[in-house]
Design a protein around this motif. Sequence first.
Motif, PDB file in Angstrom:
ATOM      1  N   ALA A 220      10.176   0.396   8.110  1.00 21.09           N
ATOM      2  CA  ALA A 220       9.829   1.794   7.864  1.00 21.09           C
ATOM      3  C   ALA A 220       9.247   1.980   6.465  1.00 21.09           C
ATOM      4  CB  ALA A 220      11.059   2.676   8.049  1.00 21.09           C
ATOM      5  N   TRP A 221       9.816   1.302   5.476  1.00 20.69           N
ATOM      6  CA  TRP A 221       9.367   1.470   4.091  1.00 20.69           C
ATOM      7  C   TRP A 221       7.940   0.982   3.906  1.00 20.69           C
ATOM      8  CZ3 TRP A 221       9.571   4.437   0.383  1.00 20.69           C
ATOM      9  CH2 TRP A 221       9.452   4.088  -0.967  1.00 20.69           C
ATOM     10  N   ARG A 222       7.632  -0.206   4.449  1.00 19.72           N
ATOM     11  CA  ARG A 222       6.273  -0.719   4.276  1.00 19.72           C
ATOM     12  C   ARG A 222       5.281   0.026   5.164  1.00 19.72           C
ATOM     13  NH1 ARG A 222       6.963  -6.781   6.837  1.00 19.72           N
ATOM     14  NH2 ARG A 222       6.832  -6.241   9.060  1.00 19.72           N
ATOM     15  N   THR A 223       5.723   0.499   6.331  1.00 19.20           N
ATOM     16  CA  THR A 223       4.835   1.304   7.177  1.00 19.20           C
ATOM     17  C   THR A 223       4.504   2.628   6.519  1.00 19.20           C
ATOM     18  OG1 THR A 223       5.735   0.279   9.179  1.00 19.20           O
ATOM     19  CG2 THR A 223       4.581   2.377   9.445  1.00 19.20           C
ATOM     20  N   LEU A 224       5.493   3.222   5.844  1.00 17.16           N
ATOM     21  CA  LEU A 224       5.251   4.492   5.158  1.00 17.16           C
ATOM     22  C   LEU A 224       4.203   4.339   4.063  1.00 17.16           C
ATOM     23  CD1 LEU A 224       5.920   7.441   4.488  1.00 17.16           C
ATOM     24  CD2 LEU A 224       7.773   6.592   3.038  1.00 17.16           C
ATOM     25  N   ILE A 225       4.324   3.287   3.254  1.00 18.11           N
ATOM     26  CA  ILE A 225       3.356   3.091   2.172  1.00 18.11           C
ATOM     27  C   ILE A 225       1.965   2.872   2.748  1.00 18.11           C
ATOM     28  CG2 ILE A 225       2.760   1.677   0.201  1.00 18.11           C
ATOM     29  CD1 ILE A 225       5.258   3.425  -0.137  1.00 18.11           C
ATOM     30  N   ALA A 226       1.879   2.049   3.811  1.00 19.18           N
ATOM     31  CA  ALA A 226       0.566   1.806   4.425  1.00 19.18           C
ATOM     32  C   ALA A 226       0.003   3.068   5.055  1.00 19.18           C
ATOM     33  CB  ALA A 226       0.686   0.700   5.471  1.00 19.18           C
ATOM     34  N   ALA A 227       0.854   3.864   5.715  1.00 19.40           N
ATOM     35  CA  ALA A 227       0.377   5.083   6.364  1.00 19.40           C
ATOM     36  C   ALA A 227      -0.063   6.120   5.343  1.00 19.40           C
ATOM     37  CB  ALA A 227       1.471   5.655   7.266  1.00 19.40           C
ATOM     38  N   GLU A 228       0.633   6.191   4.221  1.00 23.68           N
ATOM     39  CA  GLU A 228       0.264   7.173   3.202  1.00 23.68           C
ATOM     40  C   GLU A 228      -1.080   6.840   2.563  1.00 23.68           C
ATOM     41  OE1 GLU A 228       4.400   9.050   1.444  1.00 23.68           O
ATOM     42  OE2 GLU A 228       3.558   7.264   0.498  1.00 23.68           O
ATOM     43  N   LEU A 229      -1.472   5.589   2.581  1.00 24.24           N
ATOM     44  CA  LEU A 229      -2.795   5.239   2.062  1.00 24.24           C
ATOM     45  C   LEU A 229      -3.891   5.933   2.870  1.00 24.24           C
ATOM     46  CD1 LEU A 229      -2.348   1.413   1.403  1.00 24.24           C
ATOM     47  CD2 LEU A 229      -2.496   3.234  -0.300  1.00 24.24           C
ATOM     48  N   VAL A 230      -3.650   6.071   4.182  1.00 22.54           N
ATOM     49  CA  VAL A 230      -4.621   6.747   5.048  1.00 22.54           C
ATOM     50  C   VAL A 230      -4.342   8.232   5.097  1.00 22.54           C
ATOM     51  CG1 VAL A 230      -5.575   6.849   7.371  1.00 22.54           C
ATOM     52  CG2 VAL A 230      -4.880   4.651   6.411  1.00 22.54           C
ATOM     53  N   PHE A 231      -3.092   8.573   5.291  1.00 23.48           N
ATOM     54  CA  PHE A 231      -2.734   9.980   5.429  1.00 23.48           C
ATOM     55  C   PHE A 231      -3.002  10.759   4.141  1.00 23.48           C
ATOM     56  CE2 PHE A 231       0.466  13.361   5.053  1.00 23.48           C
ATOM     57  CZ  PHE A 231       0.140  14.115   6.160  1.00 23.48           C
ATOM     58  N   GLY A 232      -2.647  10.136   3.010  1.00 23.18           N
ATOM     59  CA  GLY A 232      -2.874  10.808   1.738  1.00 23.18           C
ATOM     60  C   GLY A 232      -4.341  11.017   1.463  1.00 23.18           C
ATOM     61  N   ALA A 233      -5.184  10.031   1.830  1.00 19.10           N
ATOM     62  CA  ALA A 233      -6.625  10.155   1.617  1.00 19.10           C
ATOM     63  C   ALA A 233      -7.216  11.249   2.486  1.00 19.10           C
ATOM     64  CB  ALA A 233      -7.309   8.824   1.926  1.00 19.10           C
ATOM     65  N   SER A 234      -6.553  11.536   3.643  1.00 14.64           N
ATOM     66  CA  SER A 234      -7.080  12.553   4.548  1.00 14.64           C
ATOM     67  C   SER A 234      -6.648  13.952   4.147  1.00 14.64           C
ATOM     68  CB  SER A 234      -6.612  12.263   5.985  1.00 14.64           C
ATOM     69  OG  SER A 234      -7.051  10.986   6.394  1.00 14.64           O
ATOM     70  N   SER A 235      -5.430  14.073   3.642  1.00 13.33           N
ATOM     71  CA  SER A 235      -4.910  15.409   3.381  1.00 13.33           C
ATOM     72  C   SER A 235      -4.971  15.797   1.909  1.00 13.33           C
ATOM     73  CB  SER A 235      -3.445  15.486   3.840  1.00 13.33           C
ATOM     74  OG  SER A 235      -2.659  14.588   3.081  1.00 13.33           O
ATOM     75  N   LYS A 237      -2.894  14.716  -0.381  1.00 13.45           N
ATOM     76  CA  LYS A 237      -1.570  14.659  -0.989  1.00 13.45           C
ATOM     77  C   LYS A 237      -0.774  13.575  -0.289  1.00 13.45           C
ATOM     78  CE  LYS A 237       0.269  18.253   2.075  1.00 13.45           C
ATOM     79  NZ  LYS A 237       0.942  19.548   2.151  1.00 13.45           N
ATOM     80  N   GLY A 238       0.308  13.225  -0.871  1.00 13.97           N
ATOM     81  CA  GLY A 238       1.138  12.192  -0.286  1.00 13.97           C
ATOM     82  C   GLY A 238       2.131  11.664  -1.293  1.00 13.97           C
ATOM     83  N   GLY A 239       2.761  10.554  -0.957  1.00  8.75           N
ATOM     84  CA  GLY A 239       3.792   9.980  -1.793  1.00  8.75           C
ATOM     85  C   GLY A 239       3.290   8.783  -2.575  1.00  8.75           C
ATOM     86  N   LEU A 240       4.098   7.729  -2.589  1.00 10.49           N
ATOM     87  CA  LEU A 240       3.759   6.557  -3.376  1.00 10.49           C
ATOM     88  C   LEU A 240       2.493   5.870  -2.879  1.00 10.49           C
ATOM     89  CD1 LEU A 240       7.234   4.885  -4.082  1.00 10.49           C
ATOM     90  CD2 LEU A 240       5.588   5.732  -5.761  1.00 10.49           C
ATOM     91  N   GLY A 241       2.291   5.849  -1.568  1.00  7.42           N
ATOM     92  CA  GLY A 241       1.072   5.244  -1.038  1.00  7.42           C
ATOM     93  C   GLY A 241      -0.169   5.935  -1.541  1.00  7.42           C
ATOM     94  N   TRP A 242      -0.131   7.262  -1.552  1.00  8.46           N
ATOM     95  CA  TRP A 242      -1.264   8.027  -2.064  1.00  8.46           C
ATOM     96  C   TRP A 242      -1.441   7.829  -3.565  1.00  8.46           C
ATOM     97  CZ3 TRP A 242      -5.701   9.954  -1.699  1.00  8.46           C
ATOM     98  CH2 TRP A 242      -6.156  10.986  -2.518  1.00  8.46           C
ATOM     99  N   TYR A 243      -0.325   7.692  -4.290  1.00  9.84           N
ATOM    100  CA  TYR A 243      -0.390   7.421  -5.730  1.00  9.84           C
ATOM    101  C   TYR A 243      -1.107   6.102  -5.991  1.00  9.84           C
ATOM    102  CZ  TYR A 243       1.317   6.493 -10.476  1.00  9.84           C
ATOM    103  OH  TYR A 243       1.401   6.213 -11.817  1.00  9.84           O
ATOM    104  N   ILE A 244      -0.787   5.080  -5.220  1.00  8.80           N
ATOM    105  CA  ILE A 244      -1.437   3.776  -5.378  1.00  8.80           C
ATOM    106  C   ILE A 244      -2.915   3.866  -5.009  1.00  8.80           C
ATOM    107  CG2 ILE A 244      -1.465   1.411  -4.496  1.00  8.80           C
ATOM    108  CD1 ILE A 244       1.583   1.683  -4.115  1.00  8.80           C
ATOM    109  N   PHE A 245      -3.209   4.552  -3.900  1.00 11.71           N
ATOM    110  CA  PHE A 245      -4.589   4.661  -3.434  1.00 11.71           C
ATOM    111  C   PHE A 245      -5.449   5.433  -4.443  1.00 11.71           C
ATOM    112  CE2 PHE A 245      -7.948   6.823  -1.072  1.00 11.71           C
ATOM    113  CZ  PHE A 245      -8.503   5.771  -0.354  1.00 11.71           C
ATOM    114  N   GLN A 246      -4.928   6.522  -4.957  1.00 11.29           N
ATOM    115  CA  GLN A 246      -5.688   7.345  -5.892  1.00 11.29           C
ATOM    116  C   GLN A 246      -5.996   6.595  -7.179  1.00 11.29           C
ATOM    117  OE1 GLN A 246      -3.596  10.790  -7.399  1.00 11.29           O
ATOM    118  NE2 GLN A 246      -5.467  12.018  -7.418  1.00 11.29           N
ATOM    119  N   ASN A 247      -5.023   5.882  -7.718  1.00  2.84           N
ATOM    120  CA  ASN A 247      -5.256   5.142  -8.961  1.00  2.84           C
ATOM    121  C   ASN A 247      -6.151   3.931  -8.739  1.00  2.84           C
ATOM    122  OD1 ASN A 247      -3.501   6.330 -11.262  1.00  2.84           O
ATOM    123  ND2 ASN A 247      -2.140   6.337  -9.504  1.00  2.84           N
TER     124      ASN A 247
END
Length: 290
Positions: A220-235, A237-247
């Motif tokens: 679940a933890w690694r799926t969340l980070i991977a999903a937030e890379l896509v989900f955060g880029a679409s919306s 906002k997001g969590g740690l995945g979006w933080y990594i993707f944005q930087n």
Amino acid sequence: MTHALTPPLRPEREYVLPAVTARDVQRSLPWATQLMQSDFFRRLLVVLACLLLWEVGARLHNNDLLLPSVRQTALALWDGMASGELLVKTRISLAILLQAYVGGVFVAFVLTALAVSTRTGRDVLATLTAMFNPLPAIALLPLALLWFGLGQGSLIFVLVHSVVWPMALNTFAGFQAVPETLRMTGRNYGLKGLPFVLQILVPAALPAILTGLKIGWAFAWRTLIAAELVFGASSGKGGLGWYIFQNRNELQTDRVFAGLVMVIAIGLLVEGLIFRTVERLTVRRWGMQR
């Protein structure tokens, strides 16, 4: 006439030896041996070795854009926590993860309880795990975005999928390994259905259940980070995945590594503080696990 010699009788005495505990034995050992017997110290050595390799690689490569040093990453981590941005992203990710994890564990327990209670439930669990367990959770994200929209529902859906199947498989395997004598004991007491599962099968299969919980958490933890890379880029906002993707898009590699370090640190804390504590208080204390 000779008389047989009789030895003098000595009064009996009882010597009570002090109880020796495992801690007393450990304290009697040299300090170097005590350190090497500590799980925390050995794990700390592994972490320090990884940091050393990281620092050597960064100095040999000499390119901050591709591989920042340990010091630069530590400064970026401190800046992110001091500004509160990294803590906010972490809170968002953990809040979503907790909801999905609890839901996935509940669904897995229901499926497993039905599987050990009825033949139909066993067939349902075997068929569903064969169908969906090989399916990567991240592959369901496009469908989840269509069904649930750009919200937390999409992330929770894919995370529940990543938790259910490994949890159900490990729990069912643990239930199947319960000795027949324990099952007969439960039946002699008139236990059936859910009481039989909770009072007989769950305690006996607790090592396998804890293994399923740890595997489900990691998935679940690694799926969340991977999903937030896509989900955060679409919306946006997001969590740690979006933080990594944005930087990463802004070429702030030290902050990317700071986000990755936070992901690893949370994984280590959950493993060390929660799962190991539960294991120590239950299966190790009961002699079910070494």
